[in-house]
Design an enzyme around this catalytic site. Structure first.
Site, PDB file in Angstrom:
ATOM      1  N   ASP A 110      -5.360  80.311 134.423  1.00 25.21           N
ATOM      2  CA  ASP A 110      -4.284  79.627 133.699  1.00 25.21           C
ATOM      3  C   ASP A 110      -3.037  79.491 134.577  1.00 25.21           C
ATOM      4  O   ASP A 110      -2.835  80.271 135.516  1.00 25.21           O
ATOM      5  CB  ASP A 110      -3.897  80.423 132.441  1.00 25.21           C
TER       6      ASP A 110
HETATM    7  N1  URA Z   1      -8.562  84.569 130.668  1.00 25.81           N
HETATM    8  C1  URA Z   1      -7.388  84.000 130.317  1.00 25.81           C
HETATM    9  O1  URA Z   1      -6.985  84.061 129.166  1.00 25.81           O
HETATM   10  N2  URA Z   1      -6.689  83.375 131.278  1.00 25.81           N
HETATM   11  C2  URA Z   1      -7.077  83.288 132.560  1.00 25.81           C
HETATM   12  O2  URA Z   1      -6.372  82.712 133.385  1.00 25.81           O
HETATM   13  C3  URA Z   1      -8.303  83.894 132.907  1.00 25.81           C
HETATM   14  C4  URA Z   1      -9.020  84.531 131.940  1.00 25.81           C
END
Ligand code: URA
Length: 278
Positions: A110
């Site tokens: 993310d």
């Molecule tokens: N899970 C999440 O919520 N975000 C990420 O970036 C990776 C795994």
């Protein structure tokens, strides 16, 4: 065209030569820009022998295939984990050594997550890393609001009923606590969108910071934020093992030999194991 055992799909050879992605190679073929031994080939899936057939794209011979390249980046928060962003946000592009390597990220982190991001030009290994049947383990170090209770840890270990279906059992380890927040380490093999955040939100512990520290056999180690490094041969080879049928997920590894395959899930239900074999 010479018929041998070494035939490979035309779009794959073009992509391997590093002049386009597999998708773009398909467009080049379908639009009549590719010839094999002088004849235009527009049928996708045509197999050719890269060692003997003469392939040209837009009238030019294909360059020699780009060597396999793998690197890991310690992605900072506030950067998208892609090379381009339609919304104009900062990307990881300027953190990579050379654009000519034509690397692409394996999966995503993310925008506000940080940590280990694998990049490669080997589409097959990338696909294998992401394929659910391989159960490649990912470990995250997460700062959460509040402190996980033992009953909540148990829920994570058993699986949570998220809106897109139950999660598979996770490995969980408390990793420290502060005044009102705490750190927890979670290992999962799934890769659903915002999965870790959603799991912790479900339990009433919003994520404050999320960092991926392990991806399959790869460890972030002390790689500085925003920096990348090429994989060692040993690391790259362990990723390539995913392409060998039956390896390296521990389903075919006896308990005594489990160490080299620890990065793929080892404890799977017999039902799950049957599913993968079929
Ligand atoms: N899970 C999440 O919520 N975000 C990420 O970036 C990776 C795994």
């Amino acid at each position: 065209m010479i018929q041998t055992e070494e035939k490979v799909r035309l779009q794959k050879i073009i992509a391997r030569a590093g002049i386009s992605s597999r998708r773009k190679a398909e467009d080049l073929i379908q639009s009549g820009q590719v010839t094999v031994n002088g004849a235009v080939v527009t049928t996708l899936g045509t197999k050719v022998d890269p060692a003997h057939d003469h392939i040209k794209v837009s009238g030019k011979h294909l360059p020699a295939p780009a060597p396999d390249t793998f690197l890991i980046l310690n992605k900072p928060a506030g950067v998208v984990s892609t090379l381009q962003d339609p919304e104009g946000r900062p990307t990881i592009k300027h953190m990579l050594p050379k654009p000519s390597l034509r690397l692409f990220p394996v999966g995503r982190l993310d925008f506000d997550s940080e940590g280990l991001l694998l990049l490669t030009n080997n589409g097959e290994v990338a696909q294998a890393c992401l394929h659910p049947s391989h159960h490649v383990l990912k470990t995250y170090l997460i700062k959460i609001k509040g402190i996980l209770q033992d009953s909540e840890i148990l829920q994570l270990k058993r699986g949570l009923p998220l809106e897109d279906g139950p999660t598979a059992p996770a490995k969980v380890r408390k990793a420290g606590k502060a005044e009102a927040n705490s750190w927890v380490e979670i290992t999962i093999h799934e890769g659903r969108k915002h999965q870790v955040k959603r799991m912790l939100e479900y339990l009433g512990h919003p994520v404050i910071r999320l960092k991926r520290i392990q991806f399959g056999p790869l460890n972030l180690g002390s790689l500085p934020l925003g920096k990348s490094r090429f994989l060692t041969d040993k690391e790259a080879n362990s990723l390539r093992q995913l392409l060998v049928p039956g390896k390296p997920t521990a389903r075919r590894v006896s308990p005594r030999r489990i160490k080299p395959a620890r990065w793929a899930e080892s404890k799977r239900s017999p039902r799950d194991q049957r599913k993968t074999r079929n």
